[in-house]
Design an enzyme around this catalytic site. Sequence first.
Site, PDB file in Angstrom:
ATOM      1  N   HIS A  16     -64.972 -42.580  87.007  1.00 10.16           N
ATOM      2  CA  HIS A  16     -64.130 -41.409  86.756  1.00 10.16           C
ATOM      3  C   HIS A  16     -63.273 -41.605  85.502  1.00 10.16           C
ATOM      4  O   HIS A  16     -63.231 -40.741  84.619  1.00 10.16           O
ATOM      5  CB  HIS A  16     -63.238 -41.147  87.974  1.00 10.16           C
ATOM      6  CG  HIS A  16     -62.264 -40.056  87.783  1.00 10.16           C
ATOM      7  ND1 HIS A  16     -62.583 -38.729  87.982  1.00 10.16           N
ATOM      8  CD2 HIS A  16     -60.968 -40.072  87.396  1.00 10.16           C
ATOM      9  CE1 HIS A  16     -61.529 -37.995  87.732  1.00 10.16           C
ATOM     10  NE2 HIS A  16     -60.521 -38.780  87.374  1.00 10.16           N
ATOM     11  N   GLU A  17     -62.603 -42.738  85.406  1.00 11.21           N
ATOM     12  CA  GLU A  17     -61.732 -43.002  84.250  1.00 11.21           C
ATOM     13  C   GLU A  17     -62.547 -43.185  82.974  1.00 11.21           C
ATOM     14  O   GLU A  17     -62.089 -42.837  81.885  1.00 11.21           O
ATOM     15  CB  GLU A  17     -60.851 -44.224  84.514  1.00 11.21           C
ATOM     16  CG  GLU A  17     -59.845 -44.018  85.628  1.00 11.21           C
ATOM     17  CD  GLU A  17     -58.933 -42.826  85.427  1.00 11.21           C
ATOM     18  OE1 GLU A  17     -58.611 -42.474  84.268  1.00 11.21           O
ATOM     19  OE2 GLU A  17     -58.524 -42.227  86.437  1.00 11.21           O
ATOM     20  N   HIS A  20     -62.920 -39.879  81.426  1.00  6.43           N
ATOM     21  CA  HIS A  20     -61.741 -39.500  80.649  1.00  6.43           C
ATOM     22  C   HIS A  20     -61.747 -40.204  79.289  1.00  6.43           C
ATOM     23  O   HIS A  20     -61.434 -39.602  78.266  1.00  6.43           O
ATOM     24  CB  HIS A  20     -60.449 -39.875  81.386  1.00  6.43           C
ATOM     25  CG  HIS A  20     -60.178 -39.051  82.591  1.00  6.43           C
ATOM     26  ND1 HIS A  20     -59.791 -37.736  82.526  1.00  6.43           N
ATOM     27  CD2 HIS A  20     -60.224 -39.367  83.905  1.00  6.43           C
ATOM     28  CE1 HIS A  20     -59.617 -37.280  83.749  1.00  6.43           C
ATOM     29  NE2 HIS A  20     -59.877 -38.251  84.612  1.00  6.43           N
TER      30      HIS A  20
END
Length: 71
Positions: A16-17, A20
Amino acid sequence: YIILAAVALGVLVFIHELGHYFVARWAGMTVEIFSIGFGKPLFKWQWSGVNWQVGWLPFGGYVKIAGMELA
């Protein structure tokens, strides 16, 4: 099973990160810190101008972008 669940959660947070991180870089933003976990870092290194770290509290993570405040 608890350890396996914690590892699986860590992998999901990392992916997920990483999303980003890649979108910020693609948009031309400067990423200062990529962290998995919170608190003081257990491991810390610098690569491609980004401080990568693994925090001691393994729940969550963040990507710090230049000019943005952490909540």
